[in-house]
Write a protein that holds these residues in place. Structure first.
Motif, PDB file in Angstrom:
ATOM      1  N   VAL A   1       3.832 -12.525  18.223  1.00 60.45           N
ATOM      2  CA  VAL A   1       2.792 -11.850  17.447  1.00 60.45           C
ATOM      3  C   VAL A   1       3.041 -12.014  15.949  1.00 60.45           C
ATOM      4  CG1 VAL A   1       1.638  -9.648  16.973  1.00 60.45           C
ATOM      5  CG2 VAL A   1       2.449 -10.168  19.289  1.00 60.45           C
ATOM      6  N   LYS A   2       1.978 -12.324  15.216  1.00 60.93           N
ATOM      7  CA  LYS A   2       2.002 -12.360  13.756  1.00 60.93           C
ATOM      8  C   LYS A   2       0.876 -11.475  13.242  1.00 60.93           C
ATOM      9  CE  LYS A   2       2.981 -16.031  11.323  1.00 60.93           C
ATOM     10  NZ  LYS A   2       2.934 -17.381  10.692  1.00 60.93           N
ATOM     11  N   ALA A   3       1.124 -10.754  12.149  1.00 58.77           N
ATOM     12  CA  ALA A   3       0.116  -9.871  11.564  1.00 58.77           C
ATOM     13  C   ALA A   3      -0.036 -10.177  10.078  1.00 58.77           C
ATOM     14  CB  ALA A   3       0.496  -8.404  11.762  1.00 58.77           C
ATOM     15  N   VAL A   4      -1.287 -10.174   9.609  1.00 58.94           N
ATOM     16  CA  VAL A   4      -1.604 -10.438   8.205  1.00 58.94           C
ATOM     17  C   VAL A   4      -2.151  -9.161   7.589  1.00 58.94           C
ATOM     18  CG1 VAL A   4      -2.955 -11.838   6.616  1.00 58.94           C
ATOM     19  CG2 VAL A   4      -2.117 -12.847   8.738  1.00 58.94           C
ATOM     20  N   GLU A   5      -1.603  -8.751   6.460  1.00 56.40           N
ATOM     21  CA  GLU A   5      -2.029  -7.526   5.782  1.00 56.40           C
ATOM     22  C   GLU A   5      -2.178  -7.805   4.291  1.00 56.40           C
ATOM     23  OE1 GLU A   5      -3.278  -4.199   4.422  1.00 56.40           O
ATOM     24  OE2 GLU A   5      -2.970  -4.334   6.597  1.00 56.40           O
ATOM     25  N   LEU A   6      -3.289  -7.366   3.708  1.00 59.65           N
ATOM     26  CA  LEU A   6      -3.565  -7.634   2.300  1.00 59.65           C
ATOM     27  C   LEU A   6      -2.568  -6.953   1.372  1.00 59.65           C
ATOM     28  CD1 LEU A   6      -5.419  -8.809   0.085  1.00 59.65           C
ATOM     29  CD2 LEU A   6      -6.810  -6.739   0.292  1.00 59.65           C
ATOM     30  N   LEU A   7      -2.228  -5.692   1.641  1.00 64.68           N
ATOM     31  CA  LEU A   7      -1.407  -4.902   0.731  1.00 64.68           C
ATOM     32  C   LEU A   7       0.055  -4.887   1.187  1.00 64.68           C
ATOM     33  CD1 LEU A   7      -3.747  -1.822   0.200  1.00 64.68           C
ATOM     34  CD2 LEU A   7      -3.561  -3.866  -1.215  1.00 64.68           C
ATOM     35  N   PRO A   8       0.973  -5.418   0.388  1.00 65.39           N
ATOM     36  CA  PRO A   8       2.395  -5.354   0.761  1.00 65.39           C
ATOM     37  C   PRO A   8       2.889  -3.931   0.945  1.00 65.39           C
ATOM     38  CG  PRO A   8       2.046  -6.843  -1.109  1.00 65.39           C
ATOM     39  CD  PRO A   8       0.756  -6.106  -0.891  1.00 65.39           C
ATOM     40  N   GLU A   9       2.303  -2.991   0.193  1.00 61.62           N
ATOM     41  CA  GLU A   9       2.729  -1.595   0.300  1.00 61.62           C
ATOM     42  C   GLU A   9       2.423  -1.012   1.675  1.00 61.62           C
ATOM     43  OE1 GLU A   9       2.147  -2.998  -3.691  1.00 61.62           O
ATOM     44  OE2 GLU A   9       0.667  -2.754  -2.093  1.00 61.62           O
ATOM     45  N   VAL A  10       1.369  -1.496   2.321  1.00 63.10           N
ATOM     46  CA  VAL A  10       1.043  -1.037   3.671  1.00 63.10           C
ATOM     47  C   VAL A  10       2.112  -1.507   4.660  1.00 63.10           C
ATOM     48  CG1 VAL A  10      -0.596  -1.297   5.578  1.00 63.10           C
ATOM     49  CG2 VAL A  10      -1.434  -0.837   3.274  1.00 63.10           C
ATOM     50  N   ILE A  11       2.554  -2.747   4.508  1.00 64.36           N
ATOM     51  CA  ILE A  11       3.608  -3.261   5.389  1.00 64.36           C
ATOM     52  C   ILE A  11       4.880  -2.436   5.222  1.00 64.36           C
ATOM     53  CG2 ILE A  11       5.046  -5.266   5.902  1.00 64.36           C
ATOM     54  CD1 ILE A  11       2.750  -7.049   5.024  1.00 64.36           C
ATOM     55  N   GLU A  12       5.200  -2.084   3.985  1.00 58.26           N
ATOM     56  CA  GLU A  12       6.387  -1.265   3.739  1.00 58.26           C
ATOM     57  C   GLU A  12       6.233   0.128   4.347  1.00 58.26           C
ATOM     58  OE1 GLU A  12       6.995  -1.210  -0.445  1.00 58.26           O
ATOM     59  OE2 GLU A  12       7.063  -3.385  -0.636  1.00 58.26           O
ATOM     60  N   ALA A  13       5.052   0.718   4.197  1.00 58.50           N
ATOM     61  CA  ALA A  13       4.830   2.069   4.710  1.00 58.50           C
ATOM     62  C   ALA A  13       4.859   2.109   6.229  1.00 58.50           C
ATOM     63  CB  ALA A  13       3.494   2.612   4.197  1.00 58.50           C
ATOM     64  N   ALA A  14       4.548   0.987   6.883  1.00 57.09           N
ATOM     65  CA  ALA A  14       4.531   0.966   8.348  1.00 57.09           C
ATOM     66  C   ALA A  14       5.897   1.272   8.931  1.00 57.09           C
ATOM     67  CB  ALA A  14       4.037  -0.389   8.844  1.00 57.09           C
ATOM     68  N   GLY A  15       6.950   1.042   8.157  1.00 53.12           N
ATOM     69  CA  GLY A  15       8.290   1.365   8.651  1.00 53.12           C
ATOM     70  C   GLY A  15       8.455   2.832   8.975  1.00 53.12           C
ATOM     71  N   ILE A  16       7.728   3.698   8.261  1.00 62.12           N
ATOM     72  CA  ILE A  16       7.791   5.137   8.544  1.00 62.12           C
ATOM     73  C   ILE A  16       7.238   5.425   9.932  1.00 62.12           C
ATOM     74  CG2 ILE A  16       6.915   7.393   7.816  1.00 62.12           C
ATOM     75  CD1 ILE A  16       6.904   6.336   4.958  1.00 62.12           C
ATOM     76  N   PHE A  17       6.153   4.765  10.292  1.00 60.64           N
ATOM     77  CA  PHE A  17       5.524   5.010  11.585  1.00 60.64           C
ATOM     78  C   PHE A  17       6.354   4.448  12.737  1.00 60.64           C
ATOM     79  CE2 PHE A  17       2.219   5.315   8.464  1.00 60.64           C
ATOM     80  CZ  PHE A  17       1.443   6.376   8.907  1.00 60.64           C
TER      81      PHE A  17
END
Length: 870
Positions: free
Chosen positions: A536-552
């Motif tokens: 699986v690969k995921a593309v996200e516009l905002l790098p900050e969203v990728i960083e925040a996903a670690g909390i979830f």
């Protein structure tokens, strides 16, 4: 023959029209280049910088030629003709050429390569038109100077007012009604008309006034020789820094206000219109109050002081942007008009006074430049050079690293440093500095985060494009927000996210690679990676969203992927166009269609690009949140999807009534769906995967194919006469925001309307063969229709006995219709178990009736029995 007054009136009208055309061209080019360069901050700022940079080059390059010309009217006419022809050519050719630019950039380019192409290609491509734009104001001012030596302020005001009018007309009317190409044709005609009128009026007019400073050429007033004139270097520095600081403040204000507004295409139009209106008013006011040709240092200091005070006061208003935005709705009630009015009020409070002072200061500085012998084009170009750098310096560097509050202080301090040394010895100078220090010490962070009762802020990241926050409520449920407005998912949505990930994967016979467009909390992509066979690969516009996903990922119930998900911070559309990789399954997330830029992810061109990235036999799924769009917006998206995938089916992700999610799914190489094929796919899964699917209520093939809401023929009837969403006609971008501004109906009513207009047909979905499985699937769809219709009217009650009495007969009817329909049988069994101690007889009766209905199911090689009644 026209009088001098009539000629002046025509000149102001032409500058108004020219300003309207200039802003419209910027908007059209930004939209077109954004489709190829992406919506990353690199691309967004590069196009803006290239536009202003080209204008600056034109002003500087042609300044002396225009100033010394004997026929400035011919210059103006030629410049407008060049704008009309070249701008139209770019608009016509761009859709054919720019898609190849994405491949040249690459899917994961280095920052240097991305910056270089994103800046230089627009700069070079647009240069003939932007160079001409940079010289139109100096040419017209040169033309009128002999008879109206003080026309600069009026010309600049007319040009800026025209830009505001062009912006609002194009966003609210021309682009929605005519598309980008139609709008380009209209405004190419506007520029061409300006050229023809100017040539007819002034093409043969000889102007003897050449290469002389304004005060000397007209001898309107003798300059006092005792006054020391500033150097050209000091004037140039002020022009450059005021351009930098002025646009820098606009960038700051828009970013802060975006945390409380809806962030649609109309939002940015309203905010920019306020800024342009104030700039035009400032140029008019400075003329009305009787400014002469001789601009003194004291007058510059006074205007700078007024600008500093206005930014100080308006900057304080930014802390109450949420309050000013809500005022119209509080006074007049909610609705689209009051929502737009709220954005206008918030923008006015934050930007009107500063922009008025900026317009006045720019006019004075340009007149001062002329007074010391600097051509207007040079002054105009230097100012635009500062404007070109402002989005990069403020948006890319100061805001993400220093924060909004510190950026505001830096901008105010920058204006303070522009004042003369003499002014610092006076009380107002020290008062301004002291007020700034007090604000810096005692003001809180300039950010907006809505916390629920008992909630807390888990994370806040001020990114280069948006502020990303994670907020936890009193129950510990974490939610991801962008700019405090868009909820990108929560830690309580694990089952739904698993369905969004696994449903398209199950409908593919043997997926090995999957691409997810959009990452959010990471739940969907990680739920797809539960299967160790799928990369699986995921593309996200905002790098900050990728960083925040670690909390979830650390929350209880988060999907535990069998292998890590590869994440890429990139614009989804640009990535799809540029990558050479192919995938078995591509899943597009729930992009909010009203948000500025998201509409391009629902166009025919994007869907076509996605198809080119599918492996043979590949599958594409586009999820759509029905609570975020009205029926007409949905029809436009479905019509665009069917244009590329004519054999598509629509599915319901779940049976939720308040947040219904519709999916469009297609395997271009596979015209029909077979129960047996899905059964074989699910039978081959590991026990761990089967357990996760059971938790997500994807127990069997009927739970998967039973989610189908409509087949290809039904969808084609649904979109008959719908407006097609394309790159040229961005229907979704301009229609979807109206639902955000004013909800017209509840999501459950929208779902009910959809259920009435769509109906699955086994022949349409499974082909001509009517097997026993097809009959069972048809029965499942009938039971689901009853279930959703009954859900619209049922009234929840905490007493299980009351609920059982209310639900018993309707749910039993659904089970009788389709014993495979577990959304009816499972809650009925749970209620029977809940009342076993209080009413054992009723509990036994319900269980017996339920068991009888389940055992009446037709035998099938696909599915074995079902609900455990013990």
């Amino acid at each position: 023959m026209m009088t001098g007054q009539s000629q002046s009136g025509l000149a102001f009208l032409l500058m108004f029209a020219s300003g309207a055309g200039g802003l419209v061209w910027q908007m059209v080019w930004t939209a077109q280049f954004g489709l190829a360069l992406g919506h990353e901050i690199v691309a967004v700022l590069s196009v803006v910088a290239a536009f202003f940079g080209g204008i600056s080059v034109g002003s500087l390059l042609l300044a002396h030629r225009v100033e010394r010309s004997l026929y400035p009217g011919r210059w103006y006419a030629g410049l407008e003709a060049l704008i009309a022809s070249w701008a139209l050519l770019v608009s016509l050719v761009s859709p054919l050429v720019l898609p190849h630019l994405s491949q040249w950039i690459g899917s994961e380019p280095s920052a240097v390569w991305h910056w270089a192409l994103a800046f230089f290609i627009p700069l070079i491509t647009l240069l003939p038109a932007t160079v001409a734009m940079g010289a139109t104001l100096p040419a017209m001012e040169r033309l009128l100077r002999q008879n109206q030596p003080q026309a600069l302020g009026s010309l600049y005001a007319a040009n800026t007012a025209g830009a505001m009018a062009g912006l609002l007309l194009s966003v609210f009317y021309f682009v929605p009604q005519m598309g980008l190409l139609g709008t380009s044709l209209v405004f190419a005609g506007v520029n061409a008309t300006c050229a023809l009128l100017a040539w007819q009026m002034w093409g043969g007019q000889f102007n003897r006034d050449t290469n002389l400073p304004v005060a000397e050429s007209h001898q309107a007033k003798t300059v006092d020789s005792s006054l020391q004139m500033p150097s050209q270097q000091s004037v140039a520095l002020r022009l450059f820094l005021t351009g930098l600081l002025g646009i820098g403040y606009e960038v700051l204000a828009v970013r802060v206000i975006s945390q409380v507004t809806e962030n649609t295409v109309y939002t940015y139009a309203m905010l920019l219109a306020v800024f342009l209106m104030g700039t035009a008013l400032g140029a008019v006011i400075i003329k009305r109050i009787g400014v002469t040709l001789d601009v003194t240092a004291e007058r510059i200091d006074q205007t700078l002081g007024a600008l500093i005070v206005s930014i100080f006061l308006s900057g304080i208003c930014l802390w109450w942007a949420d309050y000013s935005y809500a005022l119209p709705a509080r006074w007049f009630g909610s609705g689209a008009a009051t929502a737009l009015a709220g954005e206008w009020v918030a923008g006015t409070a934050a930007m009107l006074l500063p922009s008025i002072a900026m317009g006045a200061l720019f006019t004075l500085l340009c007149r001062q430049a002329q007074q010391i012998g600097m051509p207007l084009g040079i002054a105009f170009g230097i100012n635009n050079l500062g404007s070109a750098l402002a989005p990069v310096i403020v948006g890319l560097l100061l805001l993400p690293y220093a924060g909004a509050r510190a950026t505001l202080f830096i901008l105010i301090a920058g204006y303070l440093m522009l004042r003369s040394i003499k002014s610092w010895n006076q009380p107002p100078g020290w008062l301004a500095f002291g007020s700034l220090m007090v604000l810096a010490i005692f003001a809180g962070p300039l950010r907006f985060v809505d916390l629920p009762a008992g909630g807390r802020l888990l994370s806040y990241r001020e990114g280069v494009m948006a502020a990303v926050s994670v907020v936890s409520d009193a129950d510990g449920v974490a939610r991801l927000h962008i700019n405090n407005r868009v909820q990108e998912g929560s830690s309580a949505s694990g089952q739904v996210e698993t369905r969004l990930a696994q449903m398209p994967l199950i409908m593919h016979p043997a997926p090995q690679t999957a691409l997810f467009l959009g990452y959010g909390t990471g739940y969907t992509a990680n739920a797809a990676a539960l299967d160790p066979k799928v990369k699986v690969k995921a593309v996200e516009l905002l790098p900050e969203v990728i960083e925040a996903a670690g909390i979830f990922a650390m929350k209880a119930g988060a999907p535990a992927s069998a292998s890590p998900v590869a994440t890429v911070a990139a614009d989804a559309r640009r990535y799809v166009q540029s990558t050479n990789d192919r995938y078995d399954v591509i899943v597009a997330d729930l992009f909010h269609p009203a948000r500025n830029g998201a509409g391009s992810l629902y166009t025919v061109e994007h869907f076509s690009a996605v198809r080119s990235r599918l492996e043979p036999g590949g599958l594409f799924c586009q999820w759509l949140a029905l609570h975020q769009m009205d029926i007409e917006t949905l029809r436009s998206i479905v019509a665009a999807y069917l244009q590329v995938y004519p054999n598509a089916v629509a599915v319901l992700a779940s049976n939720s009534l308040d947040t219904p999610v519709l999916g469009l799914i297609s395997r271009p190489d596979q015209p029909a769906w077979q129960v047996e094929a899905v059964h074989s796919r699910m039978s081959a899964m590991s026990p761990r995967m089967a357990k996760e699917l059971k938790r997500a209520k994807l127990d069997d093939e009927f739970a998967v194919l039973g989610s189908i809401l409509a087949g290809p023929q039904s969808l084609k009837e649904f979109v008959r006469d719908a407006a097609l969403n394309t790159d040229d006609r961005p229907v979704v971008t301009h229609r979807a925001p109206w639902l955000s501004y004013s909800a017209q109906e509840s999501p459950r009513n929208r779902l009910a309307t959809l259920m009435q207009r769509l109906a699955p047909n086994t022949h349409d979905v499974m082909g001509p063969a009517q097997t026993a499985d097809a009959l069972r699937l048809k029965a499942y769809w009938e039971a689901r229709a009853k279930y959703l219709a009954f859900g619209m009217v049922v009234r929840p009650n905490p007493d299980p006995l009351v609920m059982l009495e209310q639900l018993r007969l309707p749910l039993m009817d659904m089970v009788t219709t389709s014993p495979d329909f577990r959304p009816a049988s499972e809650p009925l069994l749970a209620l029977a178990e809940a009342v076993r101690e209080t009413d054992p007889k009723l509990s036994a009766q319900v269980k017996f009736a339920l068991q009888t209905a389940l055992l009446s199911r037709s035998s099938s090689p696909s599915v074995k029995p079902t609900v455990n009644l013990n």
